[in-house]
Design a protein around this motif. Structure first.
Motif, mmCIF file in Angstrom:
data_model
loop_
_atom_site.group_PDB
_atom_site.id
_atom_site.type_symbol
_atom_site.label_atom_id
_atom_site.label_comp_id
_atom_site.label_asym_id
_atom_site.label_seq_id
_atom_site.Cartn_x
_atom_site.Cartn_y
_atom_site.Cartn_z
ATOM 1 N N ASN A 111 -28.386 16.290 21.216
ATOM 2 C CA ASN A 111 -28.176 14.947 20.666
ATOM 3 C C ASN A 111 -26.923 14.945 19.793
ATOM 4 N N ASN A 112 -26.256 13.812 19.744
ATOM 5 C CA ASN A 112 -25.046 13.626 18.913
ATOM 6 C C ASN A 112 -23.824 14.368 19.431
ATOM 7 N N LYS A 119 -22.069 12.725 24.457
ATOM 8 C CA LYS A 119 -22.234 12.441 25.901
ATOM 9 C C LYS A 119 -22.064 10.944 26.168
ATOM 10 N N SER A 120 -22.734 10.137 25.355
ATOM 11 C CA SER A 120 -22.649 8.687 25.588
ATOM 12 C C SER A 120 -21.244 8.179 25.298
ATOM 13 N N MET A 121 -20.625 8.701 24.252
ATOM 14 C CA MET A 121 -19.267 8.234 23.937
ATOM 15 C C MET A 121 -18.308 8.579 25.070
ATOM 16 N N SER A 164 -12.283 4.088 13.860
ATOM 17 C CA SER A 164 -13.580 4.780 13.791
ATOM 18 C C SER A 164 -13.818 5.679 14.991
ATOM 19 N N VAL A 166 -11.586 7.801 16.059
ATOM 20 C CA VAL A 166 -10.898 9.070 15.807
ATOM 21 C C VAL A 166 -11.860 10.028 15.114
ATOM 22 N N HIS A 199 -31.127 14.810 29.360
ATOM 23 C CA HIS A 199 -31.764 15.885 28.604
ATOM 24 C C HIS A 199 -32.832 16.538 29.475
HETATM 25 N N1 ATP Z 1 -15.255 9.312 14.587
HETATM 26 C C1 ATP Z 1 -16.301 10.130 14.653
HETATM 27 N N2 ATP Z 1 -16.207 11.398 14.241
HETATM 28 C C2 ATP Z 1 -17.261 12.256 14.293
HETATM 29 N N3 ATP Z 1 -18.453 11.887 14.767
HETATM 30 C C3 ATP Z 1 -18.611 10.630 15.208
HETATM 31 C C4 ATP Z 1 -17.552 9.686 15.189
HETATM 32 N N4 ATP Z 1 -17.983 8.526 15.716
HETATM 33 C C5 ATP Z 1 -19.265 8.726 16.028
HETATM 34 N N5 ATP Z 1 -19.649 9.973 15.721
HETATM 35 C C6 ATP Z 1 -20.973 10.588 15.934
HETATM 36 O O1 ATP Z 1 -21.115 10.906 17.288
HETATM 37 C C7 ATP Z 1 -22.463 10.801 17.645
HETATM 38 C C8 ATP Z 1 -22.571 9.829 18.829
HETATM 39 O O2 ATP Z 1 -22.455 10.542 19.937
HETATM 40 P P1 ATP Z 1 -23.225 10.087 21.258
HETATM 41 O O3 ATP Z 1 -24.006 8.856 21.048
HETATM 42 O O4 ATP Z 1 -22.198 10.088 22.299
HETATM 43 O O5 ATP Z 1 -24.208 11.312 21.387
HETATM 44 P P2 ATP Z 1 -25.060 11.757 22.646
HETATM 45 O O6 ATP Z 1 -24.600 13.104 23.036
HETATM 46 O O7 ATP Z 1 -25.068 10.697 23.661
HETATM 47 O O8 ATP Z 1 -26.493 11.892 21.960
HETATM 48 P P3 ATP Z 1 -27.944 11.534 22.540
HETATM 49 O O9 ATP Z 1 -28.344 12.715 23.347
HETATM 50 O O10 ATP Z 1 -28.800 11.387 21.325
HETATM 51 O O11 ATP Z 1 -27.852 10.287 23.313
HETATM 52 C C9 ATP Z 1 -23.210 10.219 16.471
HETATM 53 O O12 ATP Z 1 -23.817 11.286 15.789
HETATM 54 C C10 ATP Z 1 -22.110 9.608 15.656
HETATM 55 O O13 ATP Z 1 -22.413 9.557 14.302
#
Ligand code: ATP
Ligand code: MG
Length: 471
Positions: A28-29, A32-34, A128, A130, A384
């Motif tokens: 998590n975090n 992946k989604s980003m 945000s 970056v 996951h």
């Molecule tokens: N500019 C930034 N710098 C560092 N971290 C950031 C930034 N913007 C967002 N985040 C963090 O990145 C994470 C979001 O990532 P994302 O949603 O892509 O995770 P994920 O791998 O899809 O997780 P999950 O498995 O829970 O869906 C959050 O923890 C968020 O706080």
């Protein structure tokens, strides 16, 4: 598409190539989604550029905005001017002119629109995006062998983008070898870029297609996580928005913002009309997993409208989709999008498709994905699920050993990327799933270790209880 990303959100470095089936894994975090949303943004962005959009709308006399037409008109005008000014014009020089123009216009286009696209889909200010521990984000996106779009965002939120061509000589050689393009260029040269407007725009369009692989319009679809919840809210949100749309500003009512990708999902649902599309037959595969089907029925009360209902297998009765099982609600958006909207060449980005699914359904789902890929769809998932990944490995293995034809996967059609932490953030590593199941196996091993310790402790307790001291 190949993508190289530096310091984007939690990701410090990612290097991925979109294959017919691409999988993003990691804790998590990890981002992946980003990353999936960035891919969606970059794919969607280019659909707005291809001149075909303009040409088609012009030919069908659909009204388009001045703003939208202007760049293409300018492009044709500029080409005419350049041709008129040139002392001598050959096929080669004409193609070079068009390619240079496309580079220039795409750079302008990216600088003008990319920031808006990113802010809209991420529902965040550019700064945000970056990485918190870095001064800039840098993304390099190769749309094809020849084209590369690059952009950087600084900590202050300034975006600058550039479009460029790699292997220019080979590109131009290929364009010149194509008969249809040559015919169009002939016409452009003969009319010296003058009267023959249609051929000029068609030539630009043809050359643009060498630079960008042609994709159907609106052919990248994003299906977010939490679909069951979003679907439950959809009815209420869409009715409220429609009811408020005309009078909200007058009455001083502000409509609460819906985060970018959830909004996109609702827009996608709004495109569903009950009409079947080219993938209708393939979508039938979902009936087995959801143990029923989704039917479109007219609801008479309170007022007449069409609604989707879930009809159980072997039963006449149906229930409103929002009262169906969570599994049905999670899968139905994928099923319906497939049944109505999708065609060959589409890219479906699906977040965590395993949500609410029993392991047996997950196995079936991966088989369906493989079949869809073999029918010409591209699929990117974040997951996951150990089970989805293991089944994927089996399908690739079956492919290697020549198993069943329609659900086999070729290793070169599959890419799995793990986002794993390093000191500055998360980095991607391509995973060979035939050899390892990273992160999932770690957890299984931990559980196994725990189980062994518990066994040992309970054995010790039993021995203590049975020992003579207790007598
Ligand atoms: N500019 C930034 N710098 C560092 N971290 C950031 C930034 N913007 C967002 N985040 C963090 O990145 C994470 C979001 O990532 P994302 O949603 O892509 O995770 P994920 O791998 O899809 O997780 P999950 O498995 O829970 O869906 C959050 O923890 C968020 O706080
Ligand atoms: Mg996620």
């Amino acid at each position: 598409m190949k993508l190289r990303v530096e310091n984007f959100g939690p990701i410090s470095y990612a290097d991925v190539e979109i294959k017919p089936l691409t999988v993003l894994i990691g804790k998590n975090n990890a981002g992946k989604s980003m990353l999936a949303q960035l891919i969606f943004t970059l794919m969607t962005l280019t659909e707005g550029y291809i001149p075909r959009r303009f040409l088609t709308s012009m030919l069908q006399h659909i009204r388009t905005t001045e703003d939208f037409i202007a760049p293409y008109l300018r492009q044709v005008d500029d080409l005419r001017k350049k041709i008129k000014e040139a002392r001598e014009i050959t096929h080669l020089s004409c193609v070079k002119m068009v390619v240079d123009m496309i580079i220039e216009y795409l750079t302008q286009y990216l600088n003008k629109t990319l920031g808006d696209f990113l802010e809209r889909y991420f529902a965040m200010e550019l700064k945000s995006l970056v990485n918190l521990y870095s001064d800039y984000t840098r993304v390099e996106c190769a749309y094809s062998k020849y084209s590369i779009a690059e952009f950087t965002i600084t900590k202050d939120g300034n975006l600058s983008a550039k479009f460029d061509i790699k292997m220019m000589d080979e590109l131009i050689d290929n364009i010149l070898k194509d008969e249809e393009t040559n015919k169009l260029i002939n016409r452009v040269i003969r009319s010296r870029g003058g009267r023959d407007f249609t051929s000029t725009i068609a030539a630009i369009e043809k050359i643009a297609e060498f630079i960008f692989p042609k994709r159907p319009l609106l052919s990248t679809l994003y299906i977010p996580a939490g679909r069951a919840g979003l679907l439950e809210g959809y009815e209420a949100v869409s009715s409220a928005l429609i009811a408020l749309a005309s009078t909200a500003p007058l009455k001083g009512i502000s409509v609460p913002p819906i985060p970018g990708m959830a909004y996109e999902f609702y827009s996608l649902l709004l495109q569903l009309t009950g009409r079947k599309g080219p993938f209708e037959k393939m979508s039938d595969l979902f009936k087995e997993v959801i143990e029923g089907e989704i039917v479109f029925e007219e609801l008479k009360l309170p007022k007449s409208k069409m609604v989707y209902r879930f009809k159980f297998k072997d039963k006449e009765s149906s229930v409103d989709l929002i009262h169906a099982a969570s599994m049905v609600k999670e899968l139905s958006p994928i099923y319906l999008v497939l049944r109505e909207l999708v065609d060959k060449g589409y890219l479906l980005i699906i977040e965590e498709p395993e949500s609410h699914l029993h392991p047996a359904a997950q196995v079936k789902l991966m088989e369906i994905f493989a079949q869809l890929v073999n029918e010409g769809l591209e699929i990117l998932i974040t997951t996951h699920s150990d089970i989805l990944l293991r089944k994927l490995a089996h399908l690739v293995m079956e492919g290697l050993t020549g198993g069943r034809a329609n659900a086999n996967l070729k290793p070169e059609d599959v890419a799995v990327y793990l986002l794993k932490p390093d000191e500055k953030g998360y980095v991607t590593r391509e995973v060979n799933i035939l050899e390892e199941m990273p992160t999932f196996d770690e957890v299984i091993e931990q559980l196994y270790e725990e189980e062994r310790n518990l066994c040992y402790l309970s054995l010790q307790r039993e021995m203590n209880e049975a020992s003579p001291r207790n007598f």
